[in-house]
Design an enzyme around this catalytic site. Structure first.
Site, PDB file in Angstrom:
ATOM      1  N   ASN A 186     103.839  43.107 -28.531  1.00 11.64           N
ATOM      2  CA  ASN A 186     102.553  43.406 -27.914  1.00 11.64           C
ATOM      3  C   ASN A 186     102.817  44.207 -26.641  1.00 11.64           C
ATOM      4  O   ASN A 186     103.668  43.830 -25.848  1.00 11.64           O
ATOM      5  CB  ASN A 186     101.829  42.103 -27.575  1.00 11.64           C
ATOM      6  N   TYR A 225      90.059  48.387 -20.059  1.00 12.67           N
ATOM      7  CA  TYR A 225      90.617  47.040 -20.036  1.00 12.67           C
ATOM      8  C   TYR A 225      90.796  46.588 -18.596  1.00 12.67           C
ATOM      9  O   TYR A 225      91.269  47.368 -17.765  1.00 12.67           O
ATOM     10  CB  TYR A 225      91.976  47.106 -20.744  1.00 12.67           C
ATOM     11  N   GLU A 283      89.795  38.331 -18.654  1.00 10.45           N
ATOM     12  CA  GLU A 283      90.393  39.561 -19.182  1.00 10.45           C
ATOM     13  C   GLU A 283      89.306  40.225 -20.022  1.00 10.45           C
ATOM     14  O   GLU A 283      88.725  39.570 -20.885  1.00 10.45           O
ATOM     15  CB  GLU A 283      91.597  39.197 -20.059  1.00 10.45           C
ATOM     16  N   TYR A 296      87.582  43.701 -22.237  1.00 10.82           N
ATOM     17  CA  TYR A 296      87.853  44.899 -23.028  1.00 10.82           C
ATOM     18  C   TYR A 296      86.536  45.586 -23.379  1.00 10.82           C
ATOM     19  O   TYR A 296      85.640  44.940 -23.933  1.00 10.82           O
ATOM     20  CB  TYR A 296      88.476  44.530 -24.372  1.00 10.82           C
ATOM     21  N   GLU A 353      96.749  49.828 -26.417  1.00 11.41           N
ATOM     22  CA  GLU A 353      97.443  48.579 -26.721  1.00 11.41           C
ATOM     23  C   GLU A 353      97.992  48.635 -28.127  1.00 11.41           C
ATOM     24  O   GLU A 353      97.354  49.176 -29.032  1.00 11.41           O
ATOM     25  CB  GLU A 353      96.472  47.391 -26.584  1.00 11.41           C
TER      26      GLU A 353
END
Ligand SMILES: *[C@@H]1O[C@H](CO)[C@@H](O)[C@H](O)[C@H]1NC(C)=O
Length: 220
Positions: free
Chosen positions: A70, A103, A112, A114, A203
């Site tokens: 990741n 992000y 967090e 997005y 990502e």
């Protein structure tokens, strides 16, 4: 990302992969954060695979990644209060697991978030309940919330919420009026905290791919 060695260790523990800052460096991965050409940049990796992340002139960056676990990175602002962001570039990772999104993070509460403009073969909102929709910048976005338990964060391993706006029609290039999303999330009961960083991020998850993105801010 504030505490990188901690994050890498946490990620390694979570995935069972052998990863440490040294390990990542040996593989040519140099995760980090800083300022480049007046923009904040950040890139993070769990240490698996390889990433070639390069800051380019102005608000541009490019990245190529191979067989990662990741990774996420890009350019933006820190802190990242509400803005009208404009972006363009190349992102053609529709066949692999990757996202192109604005992000960011807040603290108190730790969130967090997005705003997903395009994603590959996996919709990050799969299996979660849609809370509503928000219309912004010529598109409709689905709103979701998920919870991350004991996962890497800007405050080390934590349990925190993720807020999502996922554009129904994927695109690469356009404007993102973040306030519209923040308002929509608030309306569905999702609380943001103090602005931390916000980047136009690429990502990759268990994938290989590439992207070249340019960001800017529209001041009206
Ligand atoms: C982005 O916003 C600017 C300024 O309002 C506008 O001129 C431009 O057409 C917008 N771009 C898109 C793709 O909507």
């Amino acid at each position: 990302m504030v505490c990188l060695s901690y994050l890498l260790t946490a990620a390694a523990a979570a995935t069972g992969a052998v990863a440490s800052p040294l390990e990542a460096l040996k593989r040519g991965i140099k995760p980090g954060q800083g300022t480049d050409n007046g923009y904040f940049y950040s890139y993070w990796t769990d240490g698996a695979g390889s990433i070639d992340y390069t800051n380019l002139a102005g608000g541009s960056y490019k990245a190529t990644w191979k067989n990662v676990g990741n990774w996420v990175g890009g350019k933006g602002w820190n802190p990242g209060p509400p803005k009208k962001v404009t972006y363009s570039g190349k992102w053609d990772n529709y066949k692999v697991n990757s996202y192109l999104s604005l992000y960011g993070w807040t603290t108190n509460p730790l969130v967090e978030y997005y705003i997903v403009e395009a994603y590959g073969n996996y919709n990050p909102s799969s299996g979660t309940k849609k809370l509503g929709t928000v219309e912004s910048d010529g598109g409709v976005y689905d709103v979701y919330q998920t919870t991350r338990t004991n996962q890497p964060s800007i405050q080390g391993t934590s349990t925190f919420q993720q807020f999502w706006s996922v554009r129904q029609v994927k695109r690469v290039g356009g404007n993102i009026t973040t306030q519209n999303h923040f308002d929509a999330w608030k309306k569905t009961g999702l609380k943001l905290g103090t602005w931390n960083y916000m980047i136009m991020a690429t990502e990759g998850y268990q994938s290989s791919g590439s992207a070249e993105i340019t960001i800017g801010e529209i001041k009206e």
